[in-house]
Design a protein around this motif. Structure first.
Motif, PDB file in Angstrom:
ATOM      1  N   PHE A  28       8.502  45.934 131.724  1.00 59.92           N
ATOM      2  CA  PHE A  28       8.281  47.335 133.019  1.00 59.92           C
ATOM      3  C   PHE A  28       7.114  46.912 133.634  1.00 59.92           C
ATOM      4  O   PHE A  28       7.137  47.379 135.087  1.00 59.92           O
ATOM      5  CB  PHE A  28       8.356  48.172 131.956  1.00 59.92           C
ATOM      6  N   CYS A  29       5.788  46.574 133.204  1.00 63.69           N
ATOM      7  CA  CYS A  29       4.780  46.485 134.047  1.00 63.69           C
ATOM      8  C   CYS A  29       4.904  45.599 135.134  1.00 63.69           C
ATOM      9  O   CYS A  29       4.514  45.972 136.217  1.00 63.69           O
ATOM     10  CB  CYS A  29       3.556  46.220 132.981  1.00 63.69           C
ATOM     11  N   GLU A  30       5.640  44.596 134.894  1.00 60.84           N
ATOM     12  CA  GLU A  30       5.847  43.432 135.857  1.00 60.84           C
ATOM     13  C   GLU A  30       6.403  44.027 136.942  1.00 60.84           C
ATOM     14  O   GLU A  30       6.415  43.606 138.277  1.00 60.84           O
ATOM     15  CB  GLU A  30       6.352  42.227 135.135  1.00 60.84           C
ATOM     16  N   LYS A  31       7.573  44.714 136.630  1.00 60.20           N
ATOM     17  CA  LYS A  31       8.444  45.266 137.512  1.00 60.20           C
ATOM     18  C   LYS A  31       7.729  46.125 138.357  1.00 60.20           C
ATOM     19  O   LYS A  31       7.884  46.287 139.770  1.00 60.20           O
ATOM     20  CB  LYS A  31       9.659  46.096 136.884  1.00 60.20           C
ATOM     21  N   LYS A  32       6.732  46.972 137.751  1.00 60.92           N
ATOM     22  CA  LYS A  32       5.845  47.790 138.580  1.00 60.92           C
ATOM     23  C   LYS A  32       5.099  47.213 139.482  1.00 60.92           C
ATOM     24  O   LYS A  32       4.829  47.806 140.723  1.00 60.92           O
ATOM     25  CB  LYS A  32       5.041  48.927 137.589  1.00 60.92           C
ATOM     26  N   GLU A  64       5.807  44.280 140.885  1.00 59.61           N
ATOM     27  CA  GLU A  64       6.635  43.993 142.087  1.00 59.61           C
ATOM     28  C   GLU A  64       6.914  45.032 143.039  1.00 59.61           C
ATOM     29  O   GLU A  64       6.966  44.901 144.304  1.00 59.61           O
ATOM     30  CB  GLU A  64       7.832  43.497 141.558  1.00 59.61           C
ATOM     31  N   GLU A  65       7.145  46.339 142.502  1.00 60.42           N
ATOM     32  CA  GLU A  65       7.413  47.555 143.226  1.00 60.42           C
ATOM     33  C   GLU A  65       6.272  47.816 144.198  1.00 60.42           C
ATOM     34  O   GLU A  65       6.490  48.519 145.496  1.00 60.42           O
ATOM     35  CB  GLU A  65       7.584  48.816 142.363  1.00 60.42           C
ATOM     36  N   THR A  66       5.015  47.525 144.022  1.00 56.03           N
ATOM     37  CA  THR A  66       4.002  47.884 144.849  1.00 56.03           C
ATOM     38  C   THR A  66       4.054  47.127 146.469  1.00 56.03           C
ATOM     39  O   THR A  66       3.434  47.136 147.146  1.00 56.03           O
ATOM     40  CB  THR A  66       2.542  47.456 144.329  1.00 56.03           C
ATOM     41  N   PRO A  98      11.384  51.337 144.521  1.00 51.92           N
ATOM     42  CA  PRO A  98      12.162  51.868 143.200  1.00 51.92           C
ATOM     43  C   PRO A  98      13.219  52.772 143.636  1.00 51.92           C
ATOM     44  O   PRO A  98      13.074  53.343 144.720  1.00 51.92           O
ATOM     45  CB  PRO A  98      10.850  52.801 142.748  1.00 51.92           C
ATOM     46  N   ILE A 104      -3.433  50.512 140.947  1.00 57.56           N
ATOM     47  CA  ILE A 104      -2.319  50.412 140.246  1.00 57.56           C
ATOM     48  C   ILE A 104      -2.037  49.188 139.681  1.00 57.56           C
ATOM     49  O   ILE A 104      -1.788  48.931 138.212  1.00 57.56           O
ATOM     50  CB  ILE A 104      -1.084  50.692 140.990  1.00 57.56           C
ATOM     51  N   VAL A 122      -2.075  48.330 135.454  1.00 55.26           N
ATOM     52  CA  VAL A 122      -1.152  47.756 135.020  1.00 55.26           C
ATOM     53  C   VAL A 122      -1.250  46.415 134.287  1.00 55.26           C
ATOM     54  O   VAL A 122      -0.462  46.051 133.116  1.00 55.26           O
ATOM     55  CB  VAL A 122       0.088  47.853 136.080  1.00 55.26           C
TER      56      VAL A 122
END
Lengths: 267, 176
Positions: free
Chosen positions: A165-169, A171-173, B24, B109, B113
């Motif tokens: 989940f964190c890695e997806k986040k 990537e989303e940045t 997202p 962020i 993370v």
């Protein structure tokens, strides 16, 4: 429909003592757990532990090997160097004979308890041995799973899911970069469109003026031409006298007759 | 300035496929809006001429009443230089400023993370340092996992199943 223990709680809470209040079960954070494990590891397996004299007690997979159902194989192995393979059996038989001869073991009506009992044991093992073994093995396996494997694997799976989940986040940045580029491009495209609009406007203005001039002069010339043609034509038709009209009609008829004669000849 | 813009309209600087992949799901409307705007502007740009369109002055010369008019117009038209539009509202500057802001937020962020990821990784590695199942005793097991043992603040009744304890309250269930 309440379970019996809940009824106990209910009854107890009816008393005039301190009422039964809800206490949540203990829960630990990851840091707390890691701290606890580190500390306990340092005690049980740390530098102060004497592993030589006090080795860690480990539960073996199964009980030690047995021969003839109940006699430990280690006894056979103990006698093997001195007496070989048949040693323990000879010892057992010889011991039995000795006890019979010395009347330590008397064959009376109590004697038959021993063969009956052990025969029954053998019979039960023969019929149901595998079943019993499998049942207990499965129970142990289930206990290990419930107490140990399942919680540990669940913890690991939760951690791995959190990592994903964190890695997806992260990537989303990337979205911020794309958004910035897109906005910049939009602004630049608008400027380019405005520039091209100006080019088009200039061209159209110039063309408009040139077209107007040419159209104007064309129109004037056309009007003059038409007027002249009409004037000439009207004058010519006016100048035709009736005498001339008759003559031209006669000459036309003569010409037609000549043509008709030629036609007949050619046919 | 003009040639730079002209070169770029042939292929977009934005990787739309990647953009759609990383955004997202809750922000998909933003992507849609910006894409439609981009497409509108691109269409407008493609419809309009790249350079100043040519006018055939020699053809006009023969048809005009005043031949010198064609020459005058030609000279003026060739000498025409159209200025590139100026960004009056400073949109480009605003975009750059937004970019700086977003950079800061993104950095925050990412550090946060990343810390989470590292924490989880260390936790997994620490789980592997635990003894094997055969090496526990009842006592050591409770030391390793205190929530499995007896808690004097919260005594339980045999057979110690959590769901049977008088303490457990399910949501909506009334005690009385």
């Amino acid at each position: 429909l309440m379970r019996p223990l809940q009824m106990i709680g209910l009854c107890r809470s009816g008393c005039a003592e301190e009422p039964l209040r809800y206490i949540p079960p203990k829960s630990f954070t990851k840091e707390q757990r890691m701290e606890q494990w580190e500390y306990v590891n340092s005690i049980y397996f740390g530098p102060e532990r004497d592993m030589k004299n006090f080795p860690n007690p480990s539960q073996p997979e199964s009980s030690p090997a047995v021969r003839v159902g109940i006699i430990p194989a280690s006894w056979f192995n103990f006698l093997y160097p001195k007496t070989g393979v048949t040693g323990p059996f000879a010892l057992g038989g010889g011991l039995a004979l000795f006890m019979l001869s010395k009347e330590i073991m008397v064959i009376d009506h109590y004697f038959w308890e021993i063969p009956s009992f052990w025969g029954a044991v053998w019979f039960v093992n023969h019929k149901f041995g595998h079943q019993i073994r499998n049942y207990f093995d499965s129970q142990l396996k289930l206990k290990k799973e419930i107490i140990y494997s399942r919680p540990i694997n669940q913890m690991k799976a939760n951690c791995e899911e959190a990592i994903r989940f964190c890695e997806k986040k992260i990537e989303e940045t990337e979205t911020a970069t794309h958004l910035y580029l897109a906005k910049k491009e939009n602004v630049e495209l608008q400027l380019e469109a405005a520039y091209r609009q100006r080019l088009l406007a200039a061209y159209q203005e110039v063309k408009k003026r040139l077209d107007y001039e040419t159209a104007r002069s064309d129109l004037v010339r056309k009007f003059e031409q038409d007027h002249m043609v009409d004037w000439i034509e009207s004058n010519v038709t006016k100048s035709i006298t009736p005498q001339q009209e008759q003559e031209s009609i006669q000459s036309c008829i003569r010409a037609l007759k000549k043509l008709a004669a030629k036609e007949n000849v050619s046919k | 300035m003009a040639s730079k813009a002209v070169k770029r309209v042939s292929s977009s600087a934005v990787d739309w496929a990647r953009f759609a992949a990383v955004i997202p799901k809750v922000q998909i409307d933003t992507l849609r809006n910006i894409k439609t705007k981009h497409d509108t502007f691109l269409n407008k740009v493609h419809q309009l001429p790249e350079n100043l369109p040519k006018i055939d002055f020699s053809g006009y010369k023969s048809r005009l009443p005043d031949p010198s008019m064609a020459d005058r117009f030609q000279k003026a038209y060739e000498a025409l230089s159209i200025p590139y539009p100026v960004d009056k509202d400073h949109f480009l500057q605003k975009v750059e400023a937004e970019r700086e802001e977003q950079d800061k937020v993104v950095k925050q962020i990412v550090t946060f993370v990343q810390k989470e990821i590292d924490g989880n990784r260390t936790f997994i590695s620490k789980i592997d340092t635990l003894p094997k199942y055969q090496d526990y005793t009842r006592e050591s097991f409770v030391y390793y996992f205190p929530d499995t043992g007896f808690d004097p603040q919260r005594p339980t009744i045999w057979p110690h199943h959590e769901e049977d304890q008088p303490y457990v309250r399910k949501e909506g269930e009334d005690h009385h």
